[in-house]
Design an enzyme around this catalytic site. Structure first.
Site, PDB file in Angstrom:
ATOM      1  N   GLY A  20       0.791  -1.216   0.000  1.00 43.87           N
ATOM      2  CA  GLY A  20       0.000   0.000   0.000  1.00 43.87           C
ATOM      3  C   GLY A  20       0.825   1.267   0.000  1.00 43.87           C
ATOM      4  N   LYS A  51      -0.371   2.454  -4.194  1.00 53.15           N
ATOM      5  CA  LYS A  51      -0.914   3.788  -4.430  1.00 53.15           C
ATOM      6  C   LYS A  51      -0.604   4.306  -5.839  1.00 53.15           C
ATOM      7  CE  LYS A  51      -2.904   5.214  -0.530  1.00 53.15           C
ATOM      8  NZ  LYS A  51      -2.954   4.005   0.262  1.00 53.15           N
ATOM      9  N   ASP A 130      -7.816   6.777   2.938  1.00 50.77           N
ATOM     10  CA  ASP A 130      -6.706   7.445   3.619  1.00 50.77           C
ATOM     11  C   ASP A 130      -6.027   8.454   2.702  1.00 50.77           C
ATOM     12  OD1 ASP A 130      -5.987   4.993   2.243  1.00 50.77           O
ATOM     13  OD2 ASP A 130      -3.943   5.342   2.896  1.00 50.77           O
ATOM     14  N   ASP A 131      -5.328   9.391   3.310  1.00 53.58           N
ATOM     15  CA  ASP A 131      -4.501  10.375   2.603  1.00 53.58           C
ATOM     16  C   ASP A 131      -5.287  11.241   1.623  1.00 53.58           C
ATOM     17  OD1 ASP A 131      -2.483   9.230   4.050  1.00 53.58           O
ATOM     18  OD2 ASP A 131      -1.628   8.103   2.384  1.00 53.58           O
ATOM     19  N   TYR A 168      -7.064   7.597  10.434  1.00 51.48           N
ATOM     20  CA  TYR A 168      -6.775   6.172  10.606  1.00 51.48           C
ATOM     21  C   TYR A 168      -5.772   5.882  11.722  1.00 51.48           C
ATOM     22  CZ  TYR A 168      -2.830   7.383   7.515  1.00 51.48           C
ATOM     23  OH  TYR A 168      -1.731   7.965   6.957  1.00 51.48           O
TER      24      TYR A 168
END
Length: 202
Positions: A20, A51, A130-131, A168
């Protein structure tokens, strides 16, 4: 001499490796090596979420090209041979629509992508948030719950359905001793069928 009792505990149900990270994704041989590593170490899961695979994140709505599908299909078969669950993830948060007609259309796009991987033998899925900057906890929870529910309605053999929320880790989920509004909304709206991944305190 004193007898010492040892407590026995069940293993963590899902334990393994997440691909990831940002940067150049692993190549096929590296992924096959990781699957063998998982088997050797007693891990039972490999989570595909690079990603910088454009079809995982930036171009998540677009179908994978045929050559990439063949690679993924070979990985799924290799994972089964190693008794490792291949978990396929998508990170749509850069531009996903969560509400209205566009939200409905993006749910259909996500389901279409998952159906393609289901046909390759994948039974475990994930959607990551996320992000990203948008913290629509209620919208994300509804999206996840809808996709998970529909996928399970179509297929009785769906396994785990996982997510990573935008907040998270614990330090980002609370402020002044109280949970932030995003985490409250995400928690309240999420189906209990969806497993949530966190990184811990930080």
């Amino acid at each position: 001499m004193t007898a010492v009792q040892t407590a026995s505990a069940s293993p963590v149900p899902l334990r393994g490796v997440i691909e990831g990270f940002y940067g150049t994704p692993w190549q096929q041989e590296e992924r096959l090596d990781i699957l063998a590593f998982c088997r050797a170490e007693g891990f039972n899961a490999y989570l595909y979420a690079p990603k910088d695979d454009p079809y995982h994140r930036e171009k998540w709505r677009e179908p994978y090209p045929e050559d990439k599908l063949r690679e993924l299909g070979a990985l799924v078969k290799a994972a089964k041979a190693q008794d490792v669950r291949f978990i396929f993830a998508v990170s749509p948060g850069l531009d996903v629509s969560l509400h209205g007609y566009k939200g409905y259309a993006d749910r259909q796009k996500m389901l279409a992508k998952f159906e393609t991987l289901y046909a390759l033998g994948v039974r475990d899925f994930a959607i990551f948030f996320d992000d990203i900057k948008d913290k629509d906890g209620a919208g994300q929870a509804a999206f996840l719950s809808d996709v998970s529910r529909e996928l399970r309605r179509r297929h009785a053999d769906i396994g785990a359905f996982l997510t990573v929320p935008t907040e998270y880790f614990y330090a980002d989920m609370q402020e002044g001793g109280a949970r932030k509004p995003y985490t409250d909304a995400f928690t309240e709206g999420l189906s209990h069928d969806v497993l949530v991944l966190y990184t811990g305190d930080g």
